[in-house]
Scaffold this motif. Structure first.
Motif, mmCIF file in Angstrom:
data_model
loop_
_atom_site.group_PDB
_atom_site.id
_atom_site.type_symbol
_atom_site.label_atom_id
_atom_site.label_comp_id
_atom_site.label_asym_id
_atom_site.label_seq_id
_atom_site.Cartn_x
_atom_site.Cartn_y
_atom_site.Cartn_z
ATOM 1 N N GLU A 1 0.871 -1.171 0.000
ATOM 2 C CA GLU A 1 0.000 0.000 0.000
ATOM 3 C C GLU A 1 0.910 1.224 0.000
ATOM 4 O O GLU A 1 1.943 1.247 0.658
ATOM 5 C CB GLU A 1 -0.862 -0.032 1.255
ATOM 6 C CG GLU A 1 -1.828 1.096 1.379
ATOM 7 C CD GLU A 1 -2.706 0.942 2.619
ATOM 8 O OE1 GLU A 1 -3.806 1.505 2.610
ATOM 9 O OE2 GLU A 1 -2.283 0.270 3.588
ATOM 10 N N ARG A 2 0.507 2.228 -0.737
ATOM 11 C CA ARG A 2 1.304 3.455 -0.805
ATOM 12 C C ARG A 2 0.882 4.403 0.308
ATOM 13 O O ARG A 2 -0.294 4.663 0.509
ATOM 14 C CB ARG A 2 1.089 4.114 -2.167
ATOM 15 C CG ARG A 2 1.984 5.278 -2.370
ATOM 16 C CD ARG A 2 1.915 5.766 -3.783
ATOM 17 N NE ARG A 2 2.517 7.095 -3.795
ATOM 18 C CZ ARG A 2 2.347 7.968 -4.718
ATOM 19 N NH1 ARG A 2 1.607 7.691 -5.756
ATOM 20 N NH2 ARG A 2 2.927 9.134 -4.642
ATOM 21 N N GLN A 3 1.868 4.909 1.037
ATOM 22 C CA GLN A 3 1.635 5.921 2.070
ATOM 23 C C GLN A 3 2.579 7.068 1.763
ATOM 24 O O GLN A 3 3.768 6.995 2.088
ATOM 25 C CB GLN A 3 1.874 5.358 3.462
ATOM 26 C CG GLN A 3 0.862 4.319 3.847
ATOM 27 C CD GLN A 3 1.052 3.830 5.266
ATOM 28 O OE1 GLN A 3 2.123 3.908 5.832
ATOM 29 N NE2 GLN A 3 -0.019 3.315 5.844
ATOM 30 N N GLY A 4 2.048 8.103 1.129
ATOM 31 C CA GLY A 4 2.893 9.202 0.673
ATOM 32 C C GLY A 4 3.815 8.705 -0.412
ATOM 33 O O GLY A 4 3.367 8.157 -1.414
ATOM 34 N N LEU A 5 5.102 8.851 -0.215
ATOM 35 C CA LEU A 5 6.082 8.363 -1.187
ATOM 36 C C LEU A 5 6.729 7.056 -0.742
ATOM 37 O O LEU A 5 7.768 6.658 -1.265
ATOM 38 C CB LEU A 5 7.157 9.426 -1.435
ATOM 39 C CG LEU A 5 6.652 10.705 -2.099
ATOM 40 C CD1 LEU A 5 7.781 11.707 -2.254
ATOM 41 C CD2 LEU A 5 6.011 10.408 -3.441
ATOM 42 N N ASP A 6 6.110 6.385 0.215
ATOM 43 C CA ASP A 6 6.647 5.131 0.731
ATOM 44 C C ASP A 6 5.662 3.997 0.503
ATOM 45 O O ASP A 6 4.473 4.220 0.295
ATOM 46 C CB ASP A 6 6.941 5.246 2.230
ATOM 47 C CG ASP A 6 7.947 6.337 2.540
ATOM 48 O OD1 ASP A 6 8.811 6.601 1.690
ATOM 49 O OD2 ASP A 6 7.869 6.915 3.628
ATOM 50 N N LEU A 7 6.173 2.761 0.562
ATOM 51 C CA LEU A 7 5.342 1.571 0.471
ATOM 52 C C LEU A 7 5.374 0.832 1.801
ATOM 53 O O LEU A 7 6.412 0.765 2.451
ATOM 54 C CB LEU A 7 5.880 0.621 -0.608
ATOM 55 C CG LEU A 7 5.832 1.099 -2.047
ATOM 56 C CD1 LEU A 7 6.438 0.037 -2.963
ATOM 57 C CD2 LEU A 7 4.423 1.420 -2.476
ATOM 58 N N THR A 8 4.224 0.286 2.179
ATOM 59 C CA THR A 8 4.167 -0.582 3.351
ATOM 60 C C THR A 8 3.475 -1.873 2.939
ATOM 61 O O THR A 8 2.554 -1.857 2.120
ATOM 62 C CB THR A 8 3.390 0.062 4.520
ATOM 63 O OG1 THR A 8 2.085 0.426 4.064
ATOM 64 C CG2 THR A 8 4.096 1.290 5.035
ATOM 65 N N ALA A 9 3.937 -2.980 3.494
ATOM 66 C CA ALA A 9 3.324 -4.275 3.206
ATOM 67 C C ALA A 9 1.884 -4.260 3.688
ATOM 68 O O ALA A 9 1.599 -3.800 4.801
ATOM 69 C CB ALA A 9 4.109 -5.387 3.881
#
Length: 158
Positions: A79-87
């Protein structure tokens, strides 16, 4: 007529400032030293999945010097959170799949500050192909380090 001269001069100064800033951040020998522990880039074409600012053609041209022949792509399990990805199970991130040269990959590494801000991880995309994905390294404040209140002794020097 003096206002027109000031406008032209101001515009030229802004463009020159932008050019200097882009050179400093993208091409100069300063502000980023590739960590020595990172492996050398293989001399072949690479597939890179991008999901943030690199989806935009002008950014890719400034960073890589090419478009990267983008194709739509999807990365499952994140899932995208801002410019980062989290599982995240059951979620996905849409982006672009780029085909890049070793030189362009080195420029992407510099842009993402590989080894300092991001790591480059091989992931399998929805179509079964694999590509490099830049994943944010944990920030010091986000690391799960026990505090003294949790029973960890601090070293003190007398």
């Amino acid at each position: 007529m003096i206002w027109l001269k000031r406008l032209v001069i101001g515009s030229l100064l802004c463009l020159a400032g932008l050019a200097v800033w882009l050179w400093l951040t993208m091409l100069s020998p300063w502000f980023y030293d590739r960590p020595e522990e990172l492996p050398a880039i293989e001399q072949r074409t690479h597939q890179v999945f991008v999901y943030g600012t690199l989806r935009y053609l002008p950014v890719r041209w400034v960073v890589m010097g090419s478009s990267g022949s983008p194709e739509p792509a999807r990365l499952h399990g994140f899932e995208r959170q801002g410019l980062d990805l989290t599982a995240s199970t059951g979620k996905y991130v849409d982006g672009l799949l780029l085909t890049v040269t070793p030189e362009a990959l080195a420029r992407l590494d510099r842009y993402e500050q590989l080894g300092i801000r991001y790591e480059r991880v091989k992931q399998t995309l929805a179509d079964g192909s694999s590509a490099w994905v830049y994943m944010r390294l944990p920030m010091v404040g986000q690391l799960n380090i026990p505090s003294p209140a949790q029973g960890v002794a601090l070293l003190t020097y007398d």
